[in-house]
Design an enzyme around this catalytic site. Structure first.
Site: not given
Length: 537
Positions: A143, A140, A370, A278
């Site tokens: 990110e 992404h 994350e 991410h």
């Protein structure tokens, strides 16, 4: 949140009279997120907000306490656009030419190359018995922390190797490391122009074509689960190396060129372990990401659930933010109740994720990290983010050396056997040998019964012990061809049949003759019995 308390500002229904709301505790912030709500039934929401604050001595450096706590590593802490990223990678390669190689796995829709940095003591080729590892960032494009951490990691490994850091030297010599800092460079360039998540939570997330790449891999989960439901013998349903479905390989399939490039990369290199980086949350997730029957949220473990939980815990427990019990939650979910790790399907279902695809289409185990609440942290925050993640990035790579590894060879020729199937008893997920016959099977400590099968060979079994130390147990196998295969190859070459094969073939013929004679005798006995029964009537 103000400190650790939620700050609620009361409003009114008079559009002319302002209402002043004061934070209970003064705070320094780069942005404030306001969630308008109403407590009236069917009440509508209308909001006009003015944020008033006090000036600071240096408005361009409001994170003075963080820069003081920054990193002692002399790395390039800044946000790198495409040209700057390429320049940094080139400088690392020039600084450490003996252990680095830059290559491209393809191009984005916009024509930007997907560059990978390889770090190994023998870059450019697979070494027998040496596992392959990868980090993927920037799937992404908005990110961005993962991208910068991967670039910092390149610099760090290069410089520590030159300094004689034994831990780094051992990692580089015993592992072939591949670092892809930007899987979605088109999306990143859009996010980089905005410079902050204030421009929009999704700006740069998708590919140029509007594809979310973490939903863009082939959904192999449901192919496997559907086959298991239809099969009378589930053991005969493939649990690994599930091929791409026909619809996915057509030219009309809506598959991003970036996704296709990564799939080709996975198929070319026998990766053992990976993580994709991410942002927007603080948690480590592990497969399966896709739930059965399309449940929006349901715990959906793989056969290797215990090892995946180990992998996720390794990263989470060594990350300075994730491991901090006093940290704030990012949004609404408190992942500390799960020790900062969660099964992907138990968070939210993601059909076509890279984690699930890696596990079902290749030998590779993969988790998602994350990294931060903020998708696009300020450049001044990068040094402390590096310190938060440095140990995690290294210790996670070291996990590629857990479990068992070995080479499956032909007993007569000593050549490696490709695509031999490695089965661990009680784990319904097999792996296969690479082109040279070598394999790696990630496992937790314990005793395992391992069975190896290959087409044209007699299966072999041995017990392998995995200890607690972060080094693999060597479990080599030498397989003997089935007699018919050996005979076929010898006759094709015009050679003489060796004595051991002659004896083996003779024994097989005798065994077959005895079995045939036994069947004939049983049939004759039944016929005599039937005639005797008819004569009695």
């Amino acid at each position: 949140m103000n400190g650790t308390q939620e700050a609620i500002f009361e409003g009114n229904q008079d559009p002319e009279t302002p209402v002043l709301g004061v934070l209970p505790e003064p705070t320094v912030a780069r942005y404030i997120r306001i969630n308008p709500q109403t407590w009236y039934v069917n009440g509508t929401i209308c909001l006009r907000a003015e944020v008033l604050g006090c000036p600071l001595p240096d408005p361009n450096n409001i994170y003075t306490w963080e820069t003081e706590q920054g990193s002692n590593d002399d790395l390039d802490f800044k946000h790198h656009n495409y040209k700057e990223m390429r320049k940094l990678m080139k400088s690392v390669s020039e600084e450490c030419p003996d252990i680095t190689r830059i290559y491209s796995i393809g191009k984005s829709y916009g024509g930007l190359k997907l560059y990978v940095m390889e770090m190994s003591d023998n870059p450019g080729k697979h070494e027998l018995g040496e596992p392959e590892f990868r980090y993927v960032a920037g799937m992404h494009g908005n990110e961005v922390l993962g991208r910068e951490l991967v670039l910092n990691l390149m610099q760090y490994l290069c410089r520590q190797y030159k300094k004689g850091d034994q831990r780094v030297i051992r990692l580089v010599k015993e592992t072939r490391i591949h670092l892809l800092p930007s899987m979605n460079p088109d999306g990143y360039e859009g996010a980089y122009e905005m410079g902050s998540e204030l421009a929009g939570w999704a700006v740069g997330r998708y590919s140029y074509e509007g594809i979310d790449m973490n939903h863009n891999f082939a959904d192999l989960n449901n192919i496997m689960w559907d086959a298991q439901e239809l099969a009378t013998d589930k053991s005969k349903v493939s649990n690994h190396y599930i091929p791409l479905p026909e619809y996915y390989t057509s030219e009309e399939a809506f598959v991003a060129p970036e996704t296709r490039a990564v799939i080709n990369w996975m198929q070319d290199i026998p990766f053992v372990l990976s993580a994709n980086l991410h942002g927007g949350e603080l948690v480590v997730t592990y497969p399966f990401d896709c739930t059965r029957d399309w449940a929006p949220r349901e715990h959906t473990p793989t056969p290797d659930d215990s090892f995946f939980r180990w992998l996720a815990a390794v990263y989470a427990s060594t990350n300075q933010v994730l491991a901090n019990p006093d940290r704030r939650i990012c949004h609404y979910e408190d992942f500390q109740q799960y020790n900062n790790i969660i099964n992907g399907g138990n968070w939210h279902t993601v059909p076509g994720s890279m984690n699930d695809f890696s596990y079902l289409h290749t030998n590779c185990f993969e988790v998602t990290v994350e990294l931060s609440c903020d998708k696009f942290p300020h450049a001044s925050e990068l040094p402390i983010e590096w310190e938060n993640n440095k140990e995690s990035l290294i210790v996670y790579m070291e996990q590629v050396h857990r479990g068992i590894k070995g080479v499956v060879r032909d007993k007569d020729t000593e050549t490696g056997i490709v695509d031999a199937i490695i089965k661990v008893e009680d784990l319904d997920h097999d792996i296969r040998t690479a082109a040279d016959g070598d394999y790696w099977r990630l496992l937790n400590p314990g005793e395992y019964k391992v069975i190896v099968r290959a087409e044209g060979y007699i299966p072999s079994m041995r017990r392998c012990h995995v200890g607690s130390e972060p080094r693999p147990t060597i479990c080599d196998f030498r397989l003997t061809k089935v007699p018919k295969q050996r005979l076929r190859e010898i006759l094709a070459k015009g050679g003489k049949i060796p004595k051991d094969l002659q004896l083996r073939l003779r024994a097989l013929r005798l065994r077959k003759l005895r079995a045939t004679t036994k069947v004939l005798n049983q049939r004759r006995a039944r016929q005599r019995k039937a005639r005797a029964a008819r004569g009695a009537f």
